[in-house]
Structure formats: C-alpha cells, structure tokens
Design a protein around this motif. Structure first.
Motif, PDB file in Angstrom:
ATOM      1  N   TYR A 165       0.755  -1.312   0.039  1.00  0.00           N
ATOM      2  CA  TYR A 165      -0.085   0.067  -0.138  1.00  0.00           C
ATOM      3  C   TYR A 165       0.740   1.097  -0.072  1.00  0.00           C
ATOM      4  O   TYR A 165       0.572   2.255  -0.617  1.00  0.00           O
ATOM      5  CB  TYR A 165      -0.894  -0.129   1.110  1.00  0.00           C
ATOM      6  CG  TYR A 165      -1.799   1.210   1.418  1.00  0.00           C
ATOM      7  CD1 TYR A 165      -2.773   1.749   0.726  1.00  0.00           C
ATOM      8  CD2 TYR A 165      -1.261   2.227   2.540  1.00  0.00           C
ATOM      9  CE1 TYR A 165      -3.434   2.727   0.875  1.00  0.00           C
ATOM     10  CE2 TYR A 165      -1.915   3.306   2.429  1.00  0.00           C
ATOM     11  CZ  TYR A 165      -3.070   3.523   1.793  1.00  0.00           C
ATOM     12  OH  TYR A 165      -3.689   4.809   1.794  1.00  0.00           O
ATOM     13  N   PHE A 166       1.980   1.208   0.832  1.00  0.00           N
ATOM     14  CA  PHE A 166       2.777   2.368   0.747  1.00  0.00           C
ATOM     15  C   PHE A 166       3.709   2.583  -0.567  1.00  0.00           C
ATOM     16  O   PHE A 166       4.105   3.547  -0.971  1.00  0.00           O
ATOM     17  CB  PHE A 166       3.861   2.351   1.870  1.00  0.00           C
ATOM     18  CG  PHE A 166       3.157   2.458   3.146  1.00  0.00           C
ATOM     19  CD1 PHE A 166       2.406   3.914   3.441  1.00  0.00           C
ATOM     20  CD2 PHE A 166       2.957   1.714   4.211  1.00  0.00           C
ATOM     21  CE1 PHE A 166       1.888   4.095   4.659  1.00  0.00           C
ATOM     22  CE2 PHE A 166       2.186   1.561   5.325  1.00  0.00           C
ATOM     23  CZ  PHE A 166       1.633   3.030   5.655  1.00  0.00           C
ATOM     24  N   LYS A 191       1.848   4.170  -4.018  1.00  0.00           N
ATOM     25  CA  LYS A 191       1.829   5.550  -4.331  1.00  0.00           C
ATOM     26  C   LYS A 191       3.115   5.947  -5.185  1.00  0.00           C
ATOM     27  O   LYS A 191       2.820   7.050  -5.969  1.00  0.00           O
ATOM     28  CB  LYS A 191       1.796   6.206  -3.085  1.00  0.00           C
ATOM     29  CG  LYS A 191       0.371   5.975  -2.194  1.00  0.00           C
ATOM     30  CD  LYS A 191       0.550   6.713  -1.093  1.00  0.00           C
ATOM     31  CE  LYS A 191      -0.595   6.419  -0.220  1.00  0.00           C
ATOM     32  NZ  LYS A 191      -0.380   6.742   1.345  1.00  0.00           N
ATOM     33  N   GLU A 192       4.194   5.456  -5.053  1.00  0.00           N
ATOM     34  CA  GLU A 192       5.450   5.839  -5.620  1.00  0.00           C
ATOM     35  C   GLU A 192       5.490   5.489  -7.134  1.00  0.00           C
ATOM     36  O   GLU A 192       6.282   5.924  -7.760  1.00  0.00           O
ATOM     37  CB  GLU A 192       6.579   5.437  -4.852  1.00  0.00           C
ATOM     38  CG  GLU A 192       6.429   5.685  -3.534  1.00  0.00           C
ATOM     39  CD  GLU A 192       6.728   7.132  -3.104  1.00  0.00           C
ATOM     40  OE1 GLU A 192       7.409   8.071  -3.916  1.00  0.00           O
ATOM     41  OE2 GLU A 192       6.164   7.660  -2.076  1.00  0.00           O
ATOM     42  N   MET A 235      -4.182   1.883 -12.880  1.00  0.00           N
ATOM     43  CA  MET A 235      -3.709   1.354 -11.558  1.00  0.00           C
ATOM     44  C   MET A 235      -4.380   0.009 -10.975  1.00  0.00           C
ATOM     45  O   MET A 235      -3.880  -0.742 -10.462  1.00  0.00           O
ATOM     46  CB  MET A 235      -4.290   2.555 -10.524  1.00  0.00           C
ATOM     47  CG  MET A 235      -3.326   3.004  -9.492  1.00  0.00           C
ATOM     48  SD  MET A 235      -1.464   2.577  -9.807  1.00  0.00           S
ATOM     49  CE  MET A 235      -0.901   4.296 -10.077  1.00  0.00           C
TER      50      MET A 235
END
Lengths: 171, 140, 112
Positions: free
Chosen positions: A100-101, A104-105, C1
């Motif tokens: 999840y972290f 984003k990148e 995504m």
C-alpha cells in the motif's frame, strides 16, 4: 482491455493449480498460467519475452511432469487447518500493508519514466548496429548482467550435480 | 518409447534444431536472440533424450563435450566483452554501416548471440542430463 | 492502476501456495506463480500507451516505443528462474527418493 481478461484468466488458473488434488492436473494448470503470460507479453509489445517465455514454459512443463509421473503419491492431508490458514493470511496482510505504501510511488500505468532508456533508444542503433534494441541493451550496454546470468546457470548445474550424485562412495 | 514417437522424433528433430539456430542468428534484427535460441537448441537435444533413452542421447553428445562447449561459450563471451570494453572509445569503428538490417550489419552482436546460445543450450542440457541420468542410476 | 492490483493478487495467490501448502510440488508451483507475477509487473511498469515494440524497421520511422531496459532485464530473469526451478525440482526428486513422500511434515525425522 485484453490484458485484463488475460490477468483474470491467470488468477483463476493459478487458484486451480494450487487447489486441484491430482498433481499432474495441477502441473498442467500451471502451464496454462505460463502460456497466458506469454500471450500477455505479446499484448504488452514485448515479442522477445513472448518467445522466451513460451519456450521456457515448455521446458518447465517437461521437468515438472518428469518429477511427478510414475510416483505413487499418498494423499497429503492438511492438519491444523485453522491455525495454518490464519497465520498465512496474516503473512499476506503484512505484505499488502507494505504494498500500500509502495504503490503510491509507482508511475501511472501507460506513462513510464524513460530517463535511461531514452538514451538507449536514441543511440542504440548507431552504436551497435542492431535493429532489435532489447538485444542491444541485454548484450551490449548491460553485457555484464548477461555474464552474471550465465554464471548463475553454471552454479545451478553444479548444484544439481551435487544434489543428484549417488552418495555412499565412501567405503 | 513407442515406434510412432521415435519416427516422428526422427522426422522433426532437425527442423527444431535449425529453427533454434535461425532464432539465434537473427536475434539482433527481429524478435529472438541467444536466450530463446539456446533454450530451443537444448529442447531439441532433450527431445532425443526423452524419445530414444539416455544411451542414444549420450552417444551424440557426451558429458565431456557438453562441459567443453559450455566453457567455450563462456570464454568467447568474456573475450568479446573484454575486447569491446577496452575499445569503447572508438566504438563506432566496430559497427559496419555499409548494409543496415542485414545479419552482418553489426560486428559483435552475432558473436555475442552465438556465445550466449552455446552457454544457455549446453548448460540447460547438462542440468537435464544430470537429472535424468542420476535418477535412473539411483533406481538400480 | 487496477492492473497493478490484479498483478498483486496473482502474487498473493502464489505466496499463499508457497507458505500454506504441505506438498513439495505445490510449493514449487507457488514459487513459479510468484516469479511469473513479478515478471509481469516489471513489464507492466515499462508499458507505454499506444506504444510499439522496440524493434526498428528498415523502411519506416518507428516512434513511441515501449521501455527496452525493463524487457532486457526480464529476459535475463526468465532464464534464471528456469535454472532455479531445475535446482528445486532436483532437490524434490532427491527427497522423494530418500523418504518416499512429498509431504514436508514427514521429512522432519532424521533417517540414516
């Protein structure tokens, strides 16, 4: 759009490969995953990878069938069902938190960051004379990686020889 | 194996081998390359091994020959890479600009491809040979 | 995504198989599925919308190519994965010869 269908098919085939009781059937379901991965590479404009994956998948199928055929297989029972499943799901959940972290990148799908490979695309043909830029990158610009990869194959051959050798030569 | 499998193998084995060589040689012009070509060459030898048994497979390509070819590929690749690395300042002198999009449009890429094909093909064949051979030997 | 998420679901299926199953062949299958998912994820990162394959043609101008660096890395990874699978299968065959089973809970006992 095709890539979504292929991915969903791959997930279904992977679940089938893990859950079928008969081992040869599950090996064949695994090769369904690999062949649809080859198709996915073709859709994603990577024909080099499609050829390599197709051939490697055939060799992998031969190997796994060679390992499972002609063996009387007693049924493997799953003991401690609740504890094992809960601990596995906890493991997957920890993995998903990290993902999840990390998600984003990442760059948005369809717009890659091509800072290094832009240079390769510009100068690849004039420096190497190879029209296929993937081969040019793999063998010329990043040739040391290919050399290391073949070293891995050597080490794997030595490992298989050491594992499969007949023991008991010491008197 | 049965007679049908042996006959079909005898008919198709040369075609598979030549296709592997083709994939290897045109690797810098179209899709393909030393990796895929090497695996196809290894598959053709494994085909012999599976259809005719390990005695016939070993007669064509003995273990010493396999190890020699594997090492030869690695040495050729390393030598070409070191030569290319020392000559990196005048790299343009080592590509032939005369005829583009032909096999000899580049000087070093076919050599690299052939070396990689040797290494991958003989390496995978050696691993499979060890698996098949020692499994049969341990059973006796 | 969403396509990244689907690829991660495939990876999690492989992880579940590799951690949860007790049959050695099922563990190998889980490993192979994880490797496929990682390869596909790397290629998805390098994809460009309406891109073309990174192969030049003689009589036309090819623009808007996809990322060639990722593809060459993945081509190396696929062959390494094959070597890895061969080593793991060799160990599994050897264990079967010694213990007569693929069940990993039976392998715990020492046998001379």
């Amino acid at each position: 759009m095709e890539i979504y269908l292929l991915l969903i098919f791959m997930i279904v085939a992977a679940v089938a490969a893990l859950e079928i009781k008969d081992l040869i059937s599950s090996v064949i379901a695994l090769s369904a995953v690999g062949l649809s991965l080859s198709l996915a590479f073709l859709v994603l404009k990577a024909p080099n990878l499609a050829i390599t994956q197709l051939v490697v998948e055939l060799l992998c199928l031969i190997l796994l069938i060679h390992a499972t055929i002609k063996k009387d297989l007693p049924l493997v029972k799953d003991g401690r069902w609740l504890f094992n499943t809960v601990s596995t799901l906890a493991f997957v959940a920890v993995f998903l938190v990290f993902i999840y972290f990390a998600l984003k990148e990442l760059p948005v799908f369809g717009m890659p960051i091509m800072r290094v490979s832009g240079e390769y695309l510009d100068k690849g043909f004039s420096l190497t004379g190879a029209a296929n830029i993937v081969t040019a990158v793999a063998l010329k610009f990043r040739g040391l990686d290919s050399l290391g990869e073949t070293v891995v194959i050597f080490v794997s051959a030595i490992g298989v020889l050491a594992v499969m050798r007949k023991v008991g030569k010491i008197r | 194996m049965t007679l049908i499998v042996k006959t079909i193998t005898r008919l198709t084995i040369g075609i598979i081998f030549i296709y592997g060589i083709y994939i290897t040689l045109q690797g810098h012009l179209g899709p393909g390359g030393g990796f895929a070509g090497g695996v196809i060459v290894a598959l053709s030898f494994i085909h012999i091994l599976l259809a005719f048994g390990k005695d016939v497979g070993m007669r064509k390509l003995t273990q010493k020959k396999v190890l020699f070819l594997m090492s030869l590929g690695a040495v050729v690749f390393l030598a070409a890479a070191v030569f290319n690395f020392t000559m990196r300042h005048n790299q343009e002198a080592y590509t032939l600009h005369a005829e583009k999009f032909r096999i000899f449009s580049s000087l070093f890429m076919p050599i690299y491809d052939i070396a990689v094909c040797f290494m991958i093909g003989t390496g995978l064949y050696a691993i499979f040979l060890a698996l098949a051979l020692f499994t049969a030997e341990n059973k006796e | 995504m969403e396509i990244y998420l689907l690829c991660l679901v495939l990876f999690c299926v492989g992880l579940y198989g590799a951690v949860r199953k007790r049959n050695l062949i099922k563990i190998i299958i889980g490993l192979v599925i994880m490797e496929y998912a990682v390869n596909l994820f790397l290629v998805l990162i390098g994809y460009r919308l309406q891109g073309r394959a990174p192969i030049l043609a003689s009589d036309q101008q090819v623009l808007n190519m996809v990322d060639p660096l990722v593809q060459s890395m993945v081509m190396t990874t696929i062959v390494i994965g094959l070597a890895l699978i061969m080593l793991v299968v060799a160990i599994a065959v050897r264990i079967y010869e010694k213990y007569g089973t693929f069940d990993i809970t039976k392998i715990r006992k020492l046998r001379g």
